[in-house]
Design a protein around this motif. Sequence first.
Motif, PDB file in Angstrom:
ATOM      1  N   LEU B  76       0.857  -1.192   0.000  1.00 36.79           N
ATOM      2  CA  LEU B  76       0.000   0.000   0.000  1.00 36.79           C
ATOM      3  C   LEU B  76       0.892   1.240   0.000  1.00 36.79           C
ATOM      4  O   LEU B  76       1.828   1.328   0.787  1.00 36.79           O
ATOM      5  N   ARG B  77       0.552   2.212  -0.851  1.00 36.48           N
ATOM      6  CA  ARG B  77       1.388   3.412  -0.957  1.00 36.48           C
ATOM      7  C   ARG B  77       0.519   4.658  -0.973  1.00 36.48           C
ATOM      8  O   ARG B  77      -0.650   4.630  -1.378  1.00 36.48           O
ATOM      9  N   LYS B  78       1.131   5.755  -0.530  1.00 36.32           N
ATOM     10  CA  LYS B  78       0.509   7.061  -0.689  1.00 36.32           C
ATOM     11  C   LYS B  78       1.643   8.061  -0.884  1.00 36.32           C
ATOM     12  O   LYS B  78       2.596   8.073  -0.108  1.00 36.32           O
ATOM     13  N   PRO B  79       1.557   8.895  -1.918  1.00 35.83           N
ATOM     14  CA  PRO B  79       2.675   9.803  -2.226  1.00 35.83           C
ATOM     15  C   PRO B  79       2.839  10.935  -1.226  1.00 35.83           C
ATOM     16  O   PRO B  79       3.941  11.456  -1.073  1.00 35.83           O
ATOM     17  N   SER B  80       1.758  11.304  -0.519  1.00 31.36           N
ATOM     18  CA  SER B  80       1.834  12.415   0.423  1.00 31.36           C
ATOM     19  C   SER B  80       0.776  12.203   1.508  1.00 31.36           C
ATOM     20  O   SER B  80      -0.418  12.305   1.224  1.00 31.36           O
ATOM     21  N   VAL B  81       1.209  11.900   2.714  1.00 30.87           N
ATOM     22  CA  VAL B  81       0.236  11.563   3.767  1.00 30.87           C
ATOM     23  C   VAL B  81      -0.211  12.795   4.542  1.00 30.87           C
ATOM     24  O   VAL B  81       0.498  13.808   4.610  1.00 30.87           O
ATOM     25  N   HIS B  82      -1.400  12.667   5.153  1.00 33.59           N
ATOM     26  CA  HIS B  82      -1.958  13.703   6.003  1.00 33.59           C
ATOM     27  C   HIS B  82      -2.062  13.205   7.426  1.00 33.59           C
ATOM     28  O   HIS B  82      -2.076  11.997   7.675  1.00 33.59           O
ATOM     29  N   ILE B  83      -2.189  14.147   8.359  1.00 28.41           N
ATOM     30  CA  ILE B  83      -2.377  13.779   9.759  1.00 28.41           C
ATOM     31  C   ILE B  83      -3.555  12.819   9.908  1.00 28.41           C
ATOM     32  O   ILE B  83      -3.527  11.867  10.690  1.00 28.41           O
ATOM     33  N   SER B  84      -4.595  13.058   9.136  1.00 26.62           N
ATOM     34  CA  SER B  84      -5.816  12.264   9.229  1.00 26.62           C
ATOM     35  C   SER B  84      -5.639  10.820   8.770  1.00 26.62           C
ATOM     36  O   SER B  84      -6.532   9.991   8.957  1.00 26.62           O
ATOM     37  N   ASP B  85      -4.508  10.506   8.162  1.00 26.56           N
ATOM     38  CA  ASP B  85      -4.225   9.119   7.743  1.00 26.56           C
ATOM     39  C   ASP B  85      -3.712   8.270   8.905  1.00 26.56           C
ATOM     40  O   ASP B  85      -3.535   7.055   8.744  1.00 26.56           O
ATOM     41  N   THR B  86      -3.462   8.880  10.032  1.00 26.29           N
ATOM     42  CA  THR B  86      -3.021   8.137  11.212  1.00 26.29           C
ATOM     43  C   THR B  86      -4.083   7.117  11.590  1.00 26.29           C
ATOM     44  O   THR B  86      -5.233   7.466  11.882  1.00 26.29           O
ATOM     45  N   ALA B  87      -3.717   5.854  11.556  1.00 29.41           N
ATOM     46  CA  ALA B  87      -4.663   4.753  11.781  1.00 29.41           C
ATOM     47  C   ALA B  87      -3.874   3.446  11.718  1.00 29.41           C
ATOM     48  O   ALA B  87      -2.670   3.439  11.470  1.00 29.41           O
ATOM     49  N   GLU B  88      -4.589   2.352  11.919  1.00 33.44           N
ATOM     50  CA  GLU B  88      -3.973   1.045  11.734  1.00 33.44           C
ATOM     51  C   GLU B  88      -4.514   0.443  10.434  1.00 33.44           C
ATOM     52  O   GLU B  88      -5.709   0.550  10.141  1.00 33.44           O
ATOM     53  N   TYR B  89      -3.620  -0.168   9.676  1.00 30.50           N
ATOM     54  CA  TYR B  89      -3.956  -0.684   8.361  1.00 30.50           C
ATOM     55  C   TYR B  89      -3.752  -2.192   8.343  1.00 30.50           C
ATOM     56  O   TYR B  89      -2.714  -2.699   8.786  1.00 30.50           O
ATOM     57  N   PHE B  90      -4.754  -2.899   7.820  1.00 27.43           N
ATOM     58  CA  PHE B  90      -4.712  -4.355   7.762  1.00 27.43           C
ATOM     59  C   PHE B  90      -4.812  -4.823   6.316  1.00 27.43           C
ATOM     60  O   PHE B  90      -5.695  -4.391   5.576  1.00 27.43           O
ATOM     61  N   CYS B  91      -3.934  -5.739   5.969  1.00 24.52           N
ATOM     62  CA  CYS B  91      -3.989  -6.418   4.678  1.00 24.52           C
ATOM     63  C   CYS B  91      -4.731  -7.737   4.876  1.00 24.52           C
ATOM     64  O   CYS B  91      -4.585  -8.391   5.926  1.00 24.52           O
ATOM     65  N   ALA B  92      -5.552  -8.125   3.909  1.00 25.49           N
ATOM     66  CA  ALA B  92      -6.322  -9.356   4.031  1.00 25.49           C
ATOM     67  C   ALA B  92      -6.369 -10.081   2.692  1.00 25.49           C
ATOM     68  O   ALA B  92      -6.308  -9.451   1.631  1.00 25.49           O
ATOM     69  N   VAL B  93      -6.513 -11.395   2.756  1.00 27.06           N
ATOM     70  CA  VAL B  93      -6.576 -12.215   1.557  1.00 27.06           C
ATOM     71  C   VAL B  93      -7.708 -13.222   1.699  1.00 27.06           C
ATOM     72  O   VAL B  93      -8.022 -13.669   2.796  1.00 27.06           O
ATOM     73  N   SER B  94      -8.361 -13.519   0.587  1.00 29.02           N
ATOM     74  CA  SER B  94      -9.343 -14.593   0.579  1.00 29.02           C
ATOM     75  C   SER B  94      -9.128 -15.430  -0.665  1.00 29.02           C
ATOM     76  O   SER B  94      -8.723 -14.913  -1.710  1.00 29.02           O
TER      77      SER B  94
END
Lengths: 114, 115
Positions: B76-94
């Motif tokens: 997962l990528r983002k070229p320019s992050v914001h304060i509001s992007d602060t969070a936990e990110y989960f990758c999932a597969v099915s």
Amino acid sequence: DVKVTQSSRYLVKRTGEKVFLECVQDMDHENMFWYRQDPGLGLRLIYFSYDVKMKEKGDIPEGYSVSREKKERFSLILESASTNQTSMYLCASILGQGRNQPQHFGDGTRLSIL
Amino acid sequence: AQSVTQLDSQVPVFEEAPVELRCNYSSSVSVYLFWYVQYPNQGLQLLLKYLSGSTLVESINGFEAEFNKSQTSFHLRKPSVHISDTAEYFCAVSSRRDNFNKFYFGSGTKLNVKP
């Protein structure tokens, strides 16, 4: 939009109590899931259901049971709560048909067992 | 069975900097791939998904992820992050063959965007 509602955001219970966590979805989804979320461990599947009265064990079913008497409602039961069951519990639902759909989650229940 | 590895448990980054959150999966069959985001005291929200077709998928808030079959990755990528992007990110597969639509989740990456 799909709405998955968990009845309690925070719950405090005592060791040995029987605890019920309720989850309701409004999109007629066939499949429903219960996970627990612990720091550093991600989400682990406890139980899931693919139809009314049908259930399957997930990866960590010990100490838990489930009930699905109606399609929209899926309950997680802690038969005799223990302190190691203190955790965040997440419910999810998904269409049974079509395997390219995302799971939809409720806001979670943070359960503390004292 | 499938498994997902998120190598970074925490990623600190300054606002407006680029970020990459890594996800690798293991599976003997073809899969669908997802990224979810979890803000404090909330459930998981779908960020983006790869089902088929173009290997580059985008979200509405500027994130993108690229499916790499040979490396079994979905970073997962983002070229320019914001304060509001602060969070936990989960990758999932099915699995494409799973009749029950079970998902397998990584252990999560906490993104901390600093001003």
